[in-house]
Design a protein around this motif. Sequence first.
Motif, PDB file in Angstrom:
ATOM      1  N   GLN A  29      -8.422  14.617   1.106  1.00  0.00           N
ATOM      2  CA  GLN A  29      -8.177  13.942  -0.161  1.00  0.00           C
ATOM      3  C   GLN A  29      -7.324  14.780  -1.110  1.00  0.00           C
ATOM      4  OE1 GLN A  29     -11.277  11.485  -1.877  1.00  0.00           O
ATOM      5  NE2 GLN A  29     -12.460  11.591   0.012  1.00  0.00           N
ATOM      6  N   VAL A  30      -7.465  16.093  -1.065  1.00  0.00           N
ATOM      7  CA  VAL A  30      -6.566  16.944  -1.862  1.00  0.00           C
ATOM      8  C   VAL A  30      -5.134  16.793  -1.355  1.00  0.00           C
ATOM      9  CG1 VAL A  30      -5.930  19.340  -2.397  1.00  0.00           C
ATOM     10  CG2 VAL A  30      -8.314  18.622  -2.568  1.00  0.00           C
ATOM     11  N   TYR A  31      -4.980  16.752  -0.023  1.00  0.00           N
ATOM     12  CA  TYR A  31      -3.655  16.541   0.574  1.00  0.00           C
ATOM     13  C   TYR A  31      -3.087  15.181   0.148  1.00  0.00           C
ATOM     14  CZ  TYR A  31      -0.385  14.895   4.142  1.00  0.00           C
ATOM     15  OH  TYR A  31       0.695  14.334   4.770  1.00  0.00           O
ATOM     16  N   SER A  32      -3.902  14.120   0.225  1.00  0.00           N
ATOM     17  CA  SER A  32      -3.445  12.781  -0.145  1.00  0.00           C
ATOM     18  C   SER A  32      -3.015  12.725  -1.606  1.00  0.00           C
ATOM     19  CB  SER A  32      -4.557  11.753   0.101  1.00  0.00           C
ATOM     20  OG  SER A  32      -4.874  11.683   1.463  1.00  0.00           O
ATOM     21  N   PHE A  33      -3.786  13.395  -2.454  1.00  0.00           N
ATOM     22  CA  PHE A  33      -3.446  13.449  -3.883  1.00  0.00           C
ATOM     23  C   PHE A  33      -2.079  14.101  -4.070  1.00  0.00           C
ATOM     24  CE2 PHE A  33      -3.330  15.513  -8.006  1.00  0.00           C
ATOM     25  CZ  PHE A  33      -3.882  14.560  -8.861  1.00  0.00           C
ATOM     26  N   ALA A  34      -1.878  15.247  -3.422  1.00  0.00           N
ATOM     27  CA  ALA A  34      -0.618  15.983  -3.582  1.00  0.00           C
ATOM     28  C   ALA A  34       0.561  15.192  -3.024  1.00  0.00           C
ATOM     29  CB  ALA A  34      -0.727  17.344  -2.883  1.00  0.00           C
ATOM     30  N   ILE A  35       0.378  14.578  -1.848  1.00  0.00           N
ATOM     31  CA  ILE A  35       1.466  13.806  -1.230  1.00  0.00           C
ATOM     32  C   ILE A  35       1.826  12.592  -2.078  1.00  0.00           C
ATOM     33  CG2 ILE A  35       1.936  12.234   0.687  1.00  0.00           C
ATOM     34  CD1 ILE A  35       2.643  15.089   1.345  1.00  0.00           C
ATOM     35  N   SER A  36       0.812  11.915  -2.628  1.00  0.00           N
ATOM     36  CA  SER A  36       1.068  10.748  -3.469  1.00  0.00           C
ATOM     37  C   SER A  36       1.899  11.128  -4.694  1.00  0.00           C
ATOM     38  CB  SER A  36      -0.259  10.119  -3.914  1.00  0.00           C
ATOM     39  OG  SER A  36      -0.991   9.658  -2.797  1.00  0.00           O
ATOM     40  N   PHE A  37       1.508  12.224  -5.344  1.00  0.00           N
ATOM     41  CA  PHE A  37       2.264  12.683  -6.510  1.00  0.00           C
ATOM     42  C   PHE A  37       3.681  13.081  -6.109  1.00  0.00           C
ATOM     43  CE2 PHE A  37      -1.170  12.400  -9.340  1.00  0.00           C
ATOM     44  CZ  PHE A  37      -0.725  12.710 -10.611  1.00  0.00           C
ATOM     45  N   TYR A  38       3.798  13.736  -4.949  1.00  0.00           N
ATOM     46  CA  TYR A  38       5.125  14.181  -4.508  1.00  0.00           C
ATOM     47  C   TYR A  38       6.051  12.981  -4.284  1.00  0.00           C
ATOM     48  CZ  TYR A  38       8.829  16.135  -1.658  1.00  0.00           C
ATOM     49  OH  TYR A  38      10.073  16.484  -1.174  1.00  0.00           O
ATOM     50  N   LEU A  40       5.884   9.932  -5.563  1.00  0.00           N
ATOM     51  CA  LEU A  40       6.222   9.263  -6.815  1.00  0.00           C
ATOM     52  C   LEU A  40       7.197  10.096  -7.652  1.00  0.00           C
ATOM     53  CD1 LEU A  40       2.731   7.790  -7.775  1.00  0.00           C
ATOM     54  CD2 LEU A  40       4.762   6.519  -7.089  1.00  0.00           C
ATOM     55  N   GLN A  41       7.001  11.419  -7.668  1.00  0.00           N
ATOM     56  CA  GLN A  41       7.906  12.275  -8.438  1.00  0.00           C
ATOM     57  C   GLN A  41       9.275  12.386  -7.780  1.00  0.00           C
ATOM     58  OE1 GLN A  41       6.075  16.086  -9.244  1.00  0.00           O
ATOM     59  NE2 GLN A  41       5.074  15.310 -11.093  1.00  0.00           N
ATOM     60  N   ALA A  42       9.299  12.436  -6.454  1.00  0.00           N
ATOM     61  CA  ALA A  42      10.568  12.619  -5.749  1.00  0.00           C
ATOM     62  C   ALA A  42      11.414  11.351  -5.747  1.00  0.00           C
ATOM     63  CB  ALA A  42      10.307  13.073  -4.315  1.00  0.00           C
ATOM     64  N   THR A  43      10.757  10.182  -5.694  1.00  0.00           N
ATOM     65  CA  THR A  43      11.509   8.927  -5.558  1.00  0.00           C
ATOM     66  C   THR A  43      11.427   8.034  -6.791  1.00  0.00           C
ATOM     67  OG1 THR A  43       9.646   7.690  -4.616  1.00  0.00           O
ATOM     68  CG2 THR A  43      11.002   8.958  -3.085  1.00  0.00           C
ATOM     69  N   GLY A  44      10.324   8.137  -7.528  1.00  0.00           N
ATOM     70  CA  GLY A  44      10.113   7.230  -8.647  1.00  0.00           C
ATOM     71  C   GLY A  44       9.964   5.785  -8.203  1.00  0.00           C
ATOM     72  N   SER A  45       9.693   5.578  -6.923  1.00  0.00           N
ATOM     73  CA  SER A  45       9.658   4.240  -6.345  1.00  0.00           C
ATOM     74  C   SER A  45       8.248   3.853  -5.934  1.00  0.00           C
ATOM     75  CB  SER A  45      10.582   4.178  -5.118  1.00  0.00           C
ATOM     76  OG  SER A  45      10.373   2.994  -4.402  1.00  0.00           O
ATOM     77  N   ALA A  46       7.777   2.721  -6.478  1.00  0.00           N
ATOM     78  CA  ALA A  46       6.477   2.199  -6.063  1.00  0.00           C
ATOM     79  C   ALA A  46       6.523   1.726  -4.603  1.00  0.00           C
ATOM     80  CB  ALA A  46       6.065   1.044  -6.976  1.00  0.00           C
ATOM     81  N   LYS A  47       7.704   1.276  -4.157  1.00  0.00           N
ATOM     82  CA  LYS A  47       7.844   0.803  -2.775  1.00  0.00           C
ATOM     83  C   LYS A  47       7.642   1.953  -1.785  1.00  0.00           C
ATOM     84  CE  LYS A  47      10.940  -3.090  -3.729  1.00  0.00           C
ATOM     85  NZ  LYS A  47      12.298  -3.661  -3.530  1.00  0.00           N
ATOM     86  N   SER A  48       8.198   3.117  -2.111  1.00  0.00           N
ATOM     87  CA  SER A  48       8.022   4.285  -1.237  1.00  0.00           C
ATOM     88  C   SER A  48       6.561   4.685  -1.160  1.00  0.00           C
ATOM     89  CB  SER A  48       8.854   5.462  -1.750  1.00  0.00           C
ATOM     90  OG  SER A  48      10.221   5.152  -1.758  1.00  0.00           O
ATOM     91  N   ALA A  50       3.988   2.615  -1.699  1.00  0.00           N
ATOM     92  CA  ALA A  50       3.280   1.555  -0.974  1.00  0.00           C
ATOM     93  C   ALA A  50       3.503   1.670   0.537  1.00  0.00           C
ATOM     94  CB  ALA A  50       3.755   0.181  -1.460  1.00  0.00           C
ATOM     95  N   LEU A  51       4.717   2.081   0.933  1.00  0.00           N
ATOM     96  CA  LEU A  51       5.007   2.239   2.368  1.00  0.00           C
ATOM     97  C   LEU A  51       4.139   3.322   2.986  1.00  0.00           C
ATOM     98  CD1 LEU A  51       6.665   1.365   4.771  1.00  0.00           C
ATOM     99  CD2 LEU A  51       8.479   2.935   4.053  1.00  0.00           C
ATOM    100  N   ASN A  52       3.859   4.370   2.221  1.00  0.00           N
ATOM    101  CA  ASN A  52       2.972   5.419   2.710  1.00  0.00           C
ATOM    102  C   ASN A  52       1.550   4.884   2.897  1.00  0.00           C
ATOM    103  OD1 ASN A  52       2.685   8.309   3.401  1.00  0.00           O
ATOM    104  ND2 ASN A  52       1.307   8.366   1.645  1.00  0.00           N
ATOM    105  N   LEU A  53       1.116   4.004   1.991  1.00  0.00           N
ATOM    106  CA  LEU A  53      -0.204   3.378   2.129  1.00  0.00           C
ATOM    107  C   LEU A  53      -0.266   2.499   3.381  1.00  0.00           C
ATOM    108  CD1 LEU A  53      -0.994   2.306  -1.560  1.00  0.00           C
ATOM    109  CD2 LEU A  53      -1.875   4.282  -0.315  1.00  0.00           C
ATOM    110  N   ILE A  54       0.826   1.770   3.631  1.00  0.00           N
ATOM    111  CA  ILE A  54       0.888   0.922   4.827  1.00  0.00           C
ATOM    112  C   ILE A  54       0.834   1.780   6.090  1.00  0.00           C
ATOM    113  CG2 ILE A  54       2.375  -0.646   6.140  1.00  0.00           C
ATOM    114  CD1 ILE A  54       3.339  -1.733   3.409  1.00  0.00           C
TER     115      ILE A  54
END
Length: 432
Positions: A29-38, A40-48, A50-54
Motif C-alpha cells: 500500500q505504501v508502494y501503491s500510494f507512491a506510484i499513484s502520486f507519481y 498524477l504528478q508526472a502526467t496530470g492525467s486522470a486517464k493515466s 485510471a489505466l493503472n487501476l484497470i
Amino acid sequence: MNNSMMLKKATYHLWTFTISKLIASFGSQVYSFAISFYILQATGSAKSFALNLICNVLPRTIAAPFAGYIIDKYPRKRIAIISQIATTLAIGGLLVVSVTFGLSLTAIYITTCLLSLTSMFSSVAFTSSITGLVDEARIQKAMSLNQMSVSFAAIASPAVGGLLYGVISMPVFLIFYMAASTASIVLDATMNFTLFASQKSETLDTQKESMWKGMKAGVSYLKLQPMLTTIIWIALLVNFLFSAYQVGYSFILIEKLKMLSHHFGFTEGAFAVGMLLLSIYLSIRKEIKFPLLVSKRGIALMGVVMGSTTLPLLFTMSYNIMFGYYILLQFVLGVCIVFVNTPTQVMMQKQIADEYKGRVFSLIETVAMALSPLGMVIYGFLYDVFPAEWVLLLSSGVCVCVVLILLRTAVIRRVHPELKAEIVVKKNAEAF
C-alpha cells in the motif's frame, strides 16, 4: 505430532500469518500510494491514473479461474512463496528500469499487471489454506486477524507514504517494498500449510485431468452448493450496485459539497478504522452462530448507509456537522463490511471441501469483481445526467431489496436449520 504440539504450532501460524500479511500489505500500500502520486504528478492525467487501476483489476479477473485450478492441483505453500518471490522480482525489475532508464508509464503498467497476478495467486493460496494452518476453533480469529492487518496497513500506509513522498526517491520506495516482500517470504516459509489438512487436500488428484475438466468440476461443485450459489449472486449484484457508492461518494463530497481534501482523507480513514476495530472484536469473541443472518443485516445496513450519503444534499448542514456525519457513515460502513465478510468466509472455510477451495474462492473473487468496472462506467455516466441524490437513493433501495429477496427467511433457515429450533426455545422460555 501430538495434539498439544499441533495447537502450539497453530498458534505460531496464527501470529506468523498475521505479521506476514501486515508486512506485505503495508509495503504494497505504501508502494501503491507512491506510484499513484507519481503518475498524477508526472502526467496530470486522470486517464493515466485510471489505466493503472484497470491494470490492477483486469488481469486478476481474467486469471482467477485458472489460478483456482492451479492452487487446487499443486502444493499451496509452494504457490504462495513463488508468488511472493515473483512480486519481489517484479519490483526489482521496475527498480532496475528506474535506475537505468528512468520510470516510464509502460514499465509501471507492466509491473502493475504482474503484481495484480502475483497478489491474486498469493491471496487465494492463503485463503484456501486457512483450515490447514489453524484448528477449526480459531478459523474466525484467523480471518479477523487477517482483516485486521489489512485494515491497519490501510490506515498507516497513506500517512507514511505522505510523509516520505517527496523526501525520498522512487527507487527507495521500491527497495522498501522489496524488503517487505522478502521478509514476508521468510515468514511464509516457516509455516506448515497442511498441519490440519488431510493428505488428499494438499494436491488435487488431477494428473490425468485437463485444466478445462478441472475448472468444470469446480463449477459443478458450486452448482451442488445452494449456499455458495446464493453468496455468488449477492456478491455479483451488491458489488455492481455499490459502484454507485464508489463513484458517487467522492463526486458528492468533492464536487457537490466542496469538502477540503484533508477532511476528505479523514473520512476515508474512518472507514479503515471501522474495519480495524470490528476485526479486533471478532478476533476475541466466540464464533458467530448464524453467519448468513448477520450478513443479511449487514448488507441491508450498507444499503441504508449508501442512501444516507445523500442527506446533506437534501437538507442544509453546517460544514462541521457534515464533516462529522460523513466520518460516522464511513466508520459504520467499515464495520458493516467486516461483519458481512468475516462470518461468511468462516462459514465457507468450514463447508467447502479442501480439494475445491482454490477453485471456489477464485470463482467468487472473479464474480465479485466482474461487474465492478462496468458499474463504474455506467454510474459515471448516470451522475453526469441525473441528480446524484436520486441515483444513490435508487441504488440503495435496489441493494436492500436484493439482499431481502436472496436472503429471505426460507433461505436463511435452509442454511441454518438450527435457527428455527433456537427461536422455538426462546418463545417457550418467554411463555414461562
